[in-house]
Design an enzyme around this catalytic site. Structure first.
Site: not given
Length: 451
Positions: A122-123, A140
């Site tokens: 994520h991100d 992440g």
């Protein structure tokens, strides 16, 4: 042209499908998904969440894109995943959308290749033309620059940054930043030089490659404080656009970074300078470097070589093609460049002050280099010979042409004996396949059969 959807596929109402989209058997497409023109889901692929897939991207079976991020703080916020155009997503790849704590978006650029079972956390933000090999794990909040290559099994720690055109060797664990154009290996990964093979394949100008090599030496091999070395690099080499890009990454003061491996505590690693004058010597030099990695893991190696030695982690002083010239007429045509490279190599050796100089093949070039070094540094001891003429034991082969010696004292060492005397010289070298056992190659006698 309308979308081609297999009868067993499930496409939720509200999904936006571009022209010529193909959705194969047993695929699932969520209601908030956008598939741009020409996207193909081969079979058994799942695209969920607020996910956008760029034009002409091909997604293979069992890929999972856009499901909830693997972050315990995620609370269902409407974050997104964007995958660029012309990407290839192979079997079992997973990519998650962003979170509130990281900008709400995960972005993968155009023309990226994600091989089987790679994961993008994520991100994270992946640049254009990036290759993630099998089983690469991107945590992440990671940033990966354009044209970076991460080999199989690489793990990148959260919040780390991988610079553009960087290369990370297989099974490495990267827990800090890797400078643009950098080459990193190991667990934990250490900086092993510049990705010279990648730079040449991307047709970087020779001048820019030379400037990057000079910048690397200033930043990572100097004695001044680290930030002072960065400032000095910007002052002396900052005019080159690629050097300017490279120095911006290590400038972030509160981040760790992959740096060259330090010698073991309590002793200084051996420093060698290898010079290979032709492609066969490049292969021998690479095998020698492999053997040295087993015998002396702390050894620092620099010099002149080709792609094989560069793959083993050496930053070549200049391209091997500059001196790999065959034939009388070709030598005459390139004589000014050859003489210039001889002088350049000799000056680099004197400046580097290695424990040993190892010359491999191409005696017309390497012997001239050795004579110039001996003339420029007459105070050094030359008691030991370092003319590789065979690497059979180090390479696990029956025959070859390299000989390794370790100087008793810190000295520049070159071949001063004839080839006949060199062939008679005994060698003690450890077999890679035999653990800690060693083998002694007996002296060859005149008239004996070749090894």
């Amino acid at each position: 042209m309308t979308a081609d959807i297999h009868p067993t596929a499930i496409v939720a109402p509200g999904a936006r499908l571009g022209a010529a989209v193909r959705i194969g058997p047993f695929c699932t497409v969520g209601a908030d998904v956008e598939l741009c023109d020409g996207v193909e889901l081969v079979s058994h692929a799942v695209v969920a969440g607020r996910t956008k897939i760029g034009a002409r991207t091909k997604i293979f079976p069992f890929a999972s894109l856009g499901h909830a991020p693997q972050d315990l703080k995620y609370s269902g916020e409407p974050s997104t995943l964007a995958l660029g155009a012309d990407c290839i997503v192979r079997e079992g790849v997973t990519a998650n959308p962003g979170t509130q704590g990281g900008g709400m978006a995960t972005v993968i650029g155009d023309r990226c290749t994600l091989l089987a079972h790679a994961h993008v956390g994520h991100d994270s933000r992946i640049g254009d033309d990036v290759i993630l090999s099998n089983n690469v794990m991107i945590a992440g909040h990671v940033r990966v620059g354009d044209f970076a290559i991460l080999s199989g099994g690489v793990a990148v720690h959260q919040f780390s940054r991988v610079g553009a055109h960087a290369f990370v060797g297989g099974l490495s664990g990267l827990e800090g930043d890797l400078v643009p154009f950098g080459l990193a290996f190991g667990n934990r990964a250490h900086l092993a030089g510049l990705n010279l093979v990648g730079l040449r394949r991307r047709n970087f100008p020779r001048e820019s490659i030379a400037a990057l090599q000079a910048a690397y030496r200033l930043i990572f091999e100097g004695d001044a404080p680290f930030l002072a070395r960065i400032d000095e690099t910007e002052r002396t080499l900052g005019a080159d656009a690629h050097v300017g890009a490279a120095r911006r990454l290590p400038a972030r003061r509160r981040r760790s970074a992959a740096v060259p491996a330090a010698p073991r505590r309590g002793r200084r690693g051996m420093k060698l300078f290898l010079v290979a004058g032709e492609k066969s010597g490049d292969l021998l030099g690479a095998k020698l470097m492999q053997a040295l990695r087993r015998l002396a893991p702390d050894a620092a190696i620099e010099g002149v070589g080709g792609e094989a030695m560069i793959r083993e982690g050496m930053a070549s002083l200049f391209p091997l093609e500059d001196i790999a010239v065959m034939g009388f007429t070709s030598v005459i045509a390139h004589l000014p460049r050859l003489l210039r490279r001889i002088d350049e190599t000799a000056r680099a050796i004197v400046a580097a002050k290695p424990d040993a100089l190892v010359i491999i093949d191409s005696p017309d070039f390497t012997h001239r280099v050795a004579r110039k070094v001996r003339a420029a540094a007459p105070g050094n001891s030359h008691r030991r010979l370092c003319q590789p003429v065979g690497l059979g034991v180090a390479a696990g082969q029956g025959a070859g042409h390299a000989r390794l010696c370790r100087p008793r004292a810190r000295a520049l060492s070159f071949r001063t004996a004839s080839a006949r005397k060199t062939r008679r010289t005994a060698l003690r070298l450890r077999r890679p396949s035999a653990g800690r056992t060693s083998r002694r190659i007996a002296p060859r006698r005149r008239g004996s059969a070749a090894a």
